[in-house]
Design an enzyme around this catalytic site. Sequence first.
Site, PDB file in Angstrom:
ATOM      1  N   SER A   1      89.462 -82.197 -26.853  1.00  0.00           N
ATOM      2  CA  SER A   1      90.501 -83.023 -27.481  1.00  0.00           C
ATOM      3  C   SER A   1      91.894 -82.550 -27.070  1.00  0.00           C
ATOM      4  CB  SER A   1      90.385 -82.949 -29.000  1.00  0.00           C
ATOM      5  OG  SER A   1      89.175 -83.516 -29.422  1.00  0.00           O
TER       6      SER A   1
ATOM      7  N   ARG B   1      94.895 -84.508 -24.713  1.00  0.00           N
ATOM      8  CA  ARG B   1      96.260 -84.710 -25.223  1.00  0.00           C
ATOM      9  C   ARG B   1      97.296 -83.995 -24.364  1.00  0.00           C
ATOM     10  NH1 ARG B   1      92.477 -85.622 -28.832  1.00  0.00           N
ATOM     11  NH2 ARG B   1      92.865 -86.770 -30.765  1.00  0.00           N
TER      12      ARG B   1
ATOM     13  N   ARG C   1      80.730 -99.114 -27.567  1.00  0.00           N
ATOM     14  CA  ARG C   1      81.446 -98.500 -28.706  1.00  0.00           C
ATOM     15  C   ARG C   1      82.614 -99.375 -29.171  1.00  0.00           C
ATOM     16  NH1 ARG C   1      82.280 -92.295 -27.568  1.00  0.00           N
ATOM     17  NH2 ARG C   1      82.827 -92.388 -29.771  1.00  0.00           N
TER      18      ARG C   1
ATOM     19  N   SER D   1      89.466 -91.297 -38.413  1.00  0.00           N
ATOM     20  CA  SER D   1      89.250 -91.198 -36.969  1.00  0.00           C
ATOM     21  C   SER D   1      90.504 -90.693 -36.292  1.00  0.00           C
ATOM     22  CB  SER D   1      88.880 -92.567 -36.386  1.00  0.00           C
ATOM     23  OG  SER D   1      89.057 -92.553 -34.983  1.00  0.00           O
TER      24      SER D   1
ATOM     25  N   GLN E   1      90.868 -90.488 -33.151  1.00  0.00           N
ATOM     26  CA  GLN E   1      91.160 -91.328 -31.987  1.00  0.00           C
ATOM     27  C   GLN E   1      92.021 -92.518 -32.404  1.00  0.00           C
ATOM     28  OE1 GLN E   1      87.440 -92.254 -30.085  1.00  0.00           O
ATOM     29  NE2 GLN E   1      87.112 -90.143 -29.433  1.00  0.00           N
TER      30      GLN E   1
ATOM     31  N   ASP F   1      81.543 -84.063 -34.856  1.00  0.00           N
ATOM     32  CA  ASP F   1      80.747 -83.922 -33.626  1.00  0.00           C
ATOM     33  C   ASP F   1      79.599 -82.926 -33.786  1.00  0.00           C
ATOM     34  OD1 ASP F   1      82.287 -85.770 -32.295  1.00  0.00           O
ATOM     35  OD2 ASP F   1      83.671 -84.281 -31.491  1.00  0.00           O
TER      36      ASP F   1
ATOM     37  N   ARG G   1      73.953 -91.436 -33.334  1.00  0.00           N
ATOM     38  CA  ARG G   1      73.477 -90.052 -33.474  1.00  0.00           C
ATOM     39  C   ARG G   1      72.563 -89.839 -34.673  1.00  0.00           C
ATOM     40  NH1 ARG G   1      78.790 -86.871 -31.334  1.00  0.00           N
ATOM     41  NH2 ARG G   1      78.216 -86.992 -29.126  1.00  0.00           N
TER      42      ARG G   1
ATOM     43  N   ARG H   1      75.978 -83.991 -26.790  1.00  0.00           N
ATOM     44  CA  ARG H   1      75.803 -83.155 -27.982  1.00  0.00           C
ATOM     45  C   ARG H   1      74.332 -83.113 -28.411  1.00  0.00           C
ATOM     46  NH1 ARG H   1      80.664 -81.383 -28.323  1.00  0.00           N
ATOM     47  NH2 ARG H   1      82.434 -82.801 -28.167  1.00  0.00           N
TER      48      ARG H   1
HETATM   49  C1  S3P Z   1      88.086 -87.015 -30.845  1.00  0.00           C
HETATM   50  C2  S3P Z   1      87.884 -87.492 -32.094  1.00  0.00           C
HETATM   51  C3  S3P Z   1      86.574 -87.680 -32.703  1.00  0.00           C
HETATM   52  C4  S3P Z   1      85.466 -87.006 -31.930  1.00  0.00           C
HETATM   53  C5  S3P Z   1      85.616 -87.111 -30.460  1.00  0.00           C
HETATM   54  C6  S3P Z   1      86.966 -86.614 -29.986  1.00  0.00           C
HETATM   55  C7  S3P Z   1      89.464 -86.871 -30.379  1.00  0.00           C
HETATM   56  O1  S3P Z   1      86.359 -89.048 -32.807  1.00  0.00           O
HETATM   57  O2  S3P Z   1      84.207 -87.537 -32.309  1.00  0.00           O
HETATM   58  O3  S3P Z   1      84.601 -86.357 -29.823  1.00  0.00           O
HETATM   59  O4  S3P Z   1      89.695 -86.193 -29.369  1.00  0.00           O
HETATM   60  O5  S3P Z   1      90.357 -87.445 -31.002  1.00  0.00           O
HETATM   61  P1  S3P Z   1      86.880 -89.836 -34.114  1.00  0.00           P
HETATM   62  O6  S3P Z   1      88.036 -89.088 -34.649  1.00  0.00           O
HETATM   63  O7  S3P Z   1      87.254 -91.180 -33.655  1.00  0.00           O
HETATM   64  O8  S3P Z   1      85.737 -89.782 -35.078  1.00  0.00           O
END
Ligand code: S3P
Length: 432
Positions: free
Chosen positions: A22, A26, A122, A167, A169, A316, A347, A389
């Site tokens: 992550s 970024r 997704r 989330s 993301q 995760d 999952r 995973r």
């Molecule tokens: C991530 C956020 C998570 C995670 C993913 C990486 C990120 O997803 O499952 O592997 O880097 O922001 P969500 O926050 O959408 O659940």
Amino acid sequence: MNLTLQPATQLQGRVTVPGDKSITHRALLLGGLSNGPSRIDGFLDSGDCRATLGCLQALGVEIERPGAETLLVRGRGLHGWREPEDVLDCVRSGTTMRLMAGLLAGRPMYSVLRAEAQLRRRPMDRVITPLTAMGAQIAARDGNRLPPMTIVGQSLQGADHTLPVASAQVKSCLLLAGLYAEGTTTVRESGPSRDHTERMLRGRGVLVASEGLVHSVTGPIQHLDALDVQVPGDFSSAAYLIVAALLVSGSEIVVGNVGVNPTRTGLLDALRAMGALIELENERDEGGEPVADLRVRTAELRGTAIGGEVVPRMIDEFPILALAATQAQGETRVRDAAELRVKETDRVATTVEALRALGAQIEAAPDGFTVLGPTPLRGAAVDGAGDHRLAMTLAVAGLIARGGTTVLGAECIADSFPGFGETLGQIAGGAQ
Ligand code: S3P
């Protein structure tokens, strides 16, 4: 590629894990938007992060690799990306697609985000709907729900978003769009998702206000400072080694230099509630993120109940938690985790099916699963279903299962943990 494992007698030693996925995403994206060059040390060179890197290059950002673990991102500023000539390939990376959508929605350019089959399943409406409320023009397959996505950049206005699911993301996508929007963009989360975007934006001089689960940014932002980032080891990768050491009797390992941001370490809380003693040593702060060495010894585990606020902090880690639960005394119940159904695979379904094939007692629920333990596992050939995973969870299972275990399709592990088999081999001697 298959990964074959034999039962291990004890795990010993000190290892490190690759850089945080992550944070690498970024650091790349914000580096590309900054004024001037940013170094990224310890970056994760994995399939998912390469997808982000490839998109940035297609947008005109130059990225050099002056050392094996170092990238230099020559930022072009918030307004310096050029219209891509071809589609942007997000491959299998949901983070790439969702964060990129937020960054492109407010730019005066046309772009198409494509994905491989796994990511094409997704949901993207979770970003398309709120971005559209800010004035974005985005189209996608299946009623604006699934990739690929087409974005025709527009001027955006700030908006107040309440997220139905926690989330990072989605939160990050909207805050990044908010950099370009006129006025304030507010994101109200339903639970504490990872906060790397907020931390890194602040590190680059942007005022991101956070009060509990409410985050806001007021745009348009004119300038991001360049920032060198030291990427810590990925807690989500360390998770497999932690559980391996808990389960293989007589083990004691140290996983060095791991990011322990509390929005990521829900698994530690869950495992401690199950009776694990995991010590954080040498705790420190590196570049705005907490980091520590983790010392783990084998423990007798007991079942627990997991739900509510801890779920997004370990989102995760449920496949590997499920494996730990197969060895715990009594029932482990996971609820409030329906998000698991829209990850790289469903999952809940893939974890239940694969662990059952090894002899586990595990039942699916709409928003989680229930495991009854302890159950001796028996080795088998099991498919990772293209989910990194799940594949790593099955490899760890192979260390405690009777007889040999073969993880089929183990190449997907490189999406987040290149060198996983070798790292396991360093402490186990059983992985081939
Ligand atoms: C991530 C956020 C998570 C995670 C993913 C990486 C990120 O997803 O499952 O592997 O880097 O922001 P969500 O926050 O959408 O659940």
